[in-house]
Write an enzyme that holds these catalytic residues in place. Structure first.
Site, mmCIF file in Angstrom:
data_model
loop_
_atom_site.group_PDB
_atom_site.id
_atom_site.type_symbol
_atom_site.label_atom_id
_atom_site.label_comp_id
_atom_site.label_asym_id
_atom_site.label_seq_id
_atom_site.Cartn_x
_atom_site.Cartn_y
_atom_site.Cartn_z
ATOM 1 N N ARG A 22 0.837 -1.204 0.000
ATOM 2 C CA ARG A 22 0.000 0.000 0.000
ATOM 3 C C ARG A 22 0.872 1.255 0.000
ATOM 4 N NH1 ARG A 22 -4.341 -1.040 4.766
ATOM 5 N NH2 ARG A 22 -3.920 1.164 5.092
ATOM 6 N N ARG A 46 -0.806 8.530 10.481
ATOM 7 C CA ARG A 46 -1.992 7.707 10.759
ATOM 8 C C ARG A 46 -2.150 7.479 12.268
ATOM 9 N NH1 ARG A 46 -0.194 3.194 6.717
ATOM 10 N NH2 ARG A 46 -1.882 1.897 7.525
HETATM 11 P P1 AP5 Z 1 -3.353 -5.785 9.271
HETATM 12 O O1 AP5 Z 1 -4.279 -6.847 9.736
HETATM 13 O O2 AP5 Z 1 -3.295 -5.474 7.836
HETATM 14 O O3 AP5 Z 1 -3.543 -4.441 10.170
HETATM 15 P P2 AP5 Z 1 -4.709 -3.365 10.182
HETATM 16 O O4 AP5 Z 1 -5.021 -3.077 11.609
HETATM 17 O O5 AP5 Z 1 -5.831 -3.770 9.292
HETATM 18 O O6 AP5 Z 1 -3.901 -2.121 9.603
HETATM 19 P P3 AP5 Z 1 -4.318 -1.054 8.500
HETATM 20 O O7 AP5 Z 1 -3.044 -0.411 8.055
HETATM 21 O O8 AP5 Z 1 -5.195 -1.652 7.453
HETATM 22 O O9 AP5 Z 1 -5.127 -0.042 9.367
HETATM 23 P P4 AP5 Z 1 -5.436 1.411 9.008
HETATM 24 O O10 AP5 Z 1 -6.483 1.694 10.028
HETATM 25 O O11 AP5 Z 1 -4.281 2.307 8.989
HETATM 26 O O12 AP5 Z 1 -5.919 1.334 7.476
HETATM 27 P P5 AP5 Z 1 -7.335 1.271 6.756
HETATM 28 O O13 AP5 Z 1 -7.200 0.460 5.540
HETATM 29 O O14 AP5 Z 1 -8.412 0.947 7.717
HETATM 30 O O15 AP5 Z 1 -1.899 -6.210 9.800
HETATM 31 C C1 AP5 Z 1 -0.764 -5.392 9.571
HETATM 32 C C2 AP5 Z 1 0.470 -6.264 9.350
HETATM 33 O O16 AP5 Z 1 0.786 -6.956 10.548
HETATM 34 C C3 AP5 Z 1 0.318 -7.333 8.262
HETATM 35 O O17 AP5 Z 1 1.548 -7.469 7.600
HETATM 36 C C4 AP5 Z 1 -0.007 -8.606 9.053
HETATM 37 O O18 AP5 Z 1 0.432 -9.762 8.375
HETATM 38 C C5 AP5 Z 1 0.769 -8.364 10.332
HETATM 39 N N1 AP5 Z 1 0.134 -8.918 11.519
HETATM 40 C C6 AP5 Z 1 -1.173 -8.811 11.891
HETATM 41 N N2 AP5 Z 1 -1.376 -9.390 13.084
HETATM 42 C C7 AP5 Z 1 -0.167 -9.870 13.492
HETATM 43 C C8 AP5 Z 1 0.294 -10.566 14.669
HETATM 44 N N3 AP5 Z 1 -0.549 -10.895 15.652
HETATM 45 N N4 AP5 Z 1 1.589 -10.897 14.750
HETATM 46 C C9 AP5 Z 1 2.465 -10.560 13.739
HETATM 47 N N5 AP5 Z 1 2.097 -9.911 12.612
HETATM 48 C C10 AP5 Z 1 0.794 -9.569 12.490
HETATM 49 O O19 AP5 Z 1 -7.521 2.811 6.322
HETATM 50 C C11 AP5 Z 1 -6.654 3.386 5.383
HETATM 51 C C12 AP5 Z 1 -7.004 4.836 5.168
HETATM 52 O O20 AP5 Z 1 -8.333 4.945 4.628
HETATM 53 C C13 AP5 Z 1 -7.025 5.729 6.422
HETATM 54 O O21 AP5 Z 1 -5.739 6.207 6.745
HETATM 55 C C14 AP5 Z 1 -7.976 6.842 5.975
HETATM 56 O O22 AP5 Z 1 -7.335 7.747 5.107
HETATM 57 C C15 AP5 Z 1 -9.015 6.089 5.145
HETATM 58 N N6 AP5 Z 1 -10.144 5.625 5.967
HETATM 59 C C16 AP5 Z 1 -10.492 4.329 6.213
HETATM 60 N N7 AP5 Z 1 -11.555 4.269 7.024
HETATM 61 C C17 AP5 Z 1 -11.906 5.557 7.299
HETATM 62 C C18 AP5 Z 1 -12.911 6.146 8.112
HETATM 63 N N8 AP5 Z 1 -13.792 5.399 8.791
HETATM 64 N N9 AP5 Z 1 -12.979 7.515 8.154
HETATM 65 C C19 AP5 Z 1 -12.120 8.281 7.464
HETATM 66 N N10 AP5 Z 1 -11.112 7.786 6.684
HETATM 67 C C20 AP5 Z 1 -11.008 6.426 6.622
HETATM 68 MG MG MG Z 2 -6.683 -3.038 7.498
#
Ligand code: AP5
Ligand code: MG
Length: 216
Positions: free
Chosen positions: A155, A166
């Site tokens: 990403r 973030r």
């Molecule tokens: P992963 O499961 O991908 O983590 P995640 O919590 O889903 O992280 P995101 O980066 O997706 O969260 P985010 O909130 O920043 O992004 P989002 O897409 O929601 O795991 C991460 C990594 O760790 C992976 O490599 C995985 O393999 C590893 N891992 C997981 N668990 C593990 C463990 N236990 N041990 C070891 N490794 C592990 O949002 C993106 C953007 O969209 C935002 O910044 C914003 O601009 C916009 N957006 C989205 N929703 C909204 C909203 N509601 N309002 C306004 N803007 C929004």
């Molecule tokens: Mg996510």
């Protein structure tokens, strides 16, 4: 019916846990971030509106986000329960779904220093959406999905600098949402610093209890 949220900072494991929860508890997984990325990929009007915010690591404005998720929740696959991943992220968004009577909020808690490797080494399959980490859980070929042979991508908000932005928006805008649900008594804290299996085990036992209560 299970109507759940999963919350936590970037990289806490919301997407990873959502895949497991959705398949085991048979609920729709709704990730606002994934929805925005799809819109951007297809260069829709909504995608163009969201793109500059997402690439900077900032939240997309509430009115755009609330409308998108509100429409998604009306779809048929949400009638048997759902898991919202990454929504709500502001108090205005939480208020917008007040009438949905959410019954559980899984709150992934983790030391911020663990998030850097999780974000910088994350890769996602372009085809099936599976989430990997090429440092923490290495796979044979860091470019190809072991499940479906799709190409893995990174990403463009997954850099150290964007992660810092973030995390700041998480502290300022999203943490108050957790307090809002805590007052309702529906927040379940989970230690997300453990292995994927161990984090999921905690969530599974919480949700089994919630599901049991719901059927009473
Ligand atoms: P992963 O499961 O991908 O983590 P995640 O919590 O889903 O992280 P995101 O980066 O997706 O969260 P985010 O909130 O920043 O992004 P989002 O897409 O929601 O795991 C991460 C990594 O760790 C992976 O490599 C995985 O393999 C590893 N891992 C997981 N668990 C593990 C463990 N236990 N041990 C070891 N490794 C592990 O949002 C993106 C953007 O969209 C935002 O910044 C914003 O601009 C916009 N957006 C989205 N929703 C909204 C909203 N509601 N309002 C306004 N803007 C929004
Ligand atoms: Mg996510």
């Amino acid at each position: 019916m299970l109507k759940m949220l999963i919350m936590g900072p970037a990289g806490a494991g919301k997407g990873t846990m959502s895949e497991l929860i959705a398949s085991n508890f048979k609920v729709a997984h709704i990730s606002s971030g994934d929805m925005f990325r799809e819109e951007i990929k297809h260069q829709t009007h909504l995608g163009l509106q969201a793109k500059s915010y997402i690439t900077q690591g900032l939240l997309v404005p509430d009115e755009v986000t609330i409308q998108m998720v509100g429409n998604r929740l009306k779809k048929d696959d949400c009638q048997n329960g759902y898991l919202l991943d990454g929504f709500p992220r502001s108090l205005a968004q939480a208020e917008a779904i007040e009438d949905f009577n959410i019954n559980a909020v899984i709150n992934l808690q983790i030391d911020e220093h663990l998030l850097v490797d999780r974000i910088v080494f994350r890769r996602i399959c372009q085809q099936c959406g599976t989430i990997y980490n090429i440092k923490l859980n290495p796979i044979e070929n860091a470019e190809i999905c072991p499940k479906c042979c799709g190409k893995l991508y990174q990403r463009n908000d997954d850099t150290y600098e964007k992660l810092m932005v973030r995390l700041e928006s998480y502290r300022e805008e999203t943490k108050p949402v957790i307090d809002y649900y805590r007052q309702k008594g529906i927040v379940y804290d989970v230690d997300a610093g453990q292995t994927i299996d161990d984090v999921y085990k905690q969530i599974e036992s919480i949700l089994k209890n919630v599901a049991e209560e719901e059927t009473k």
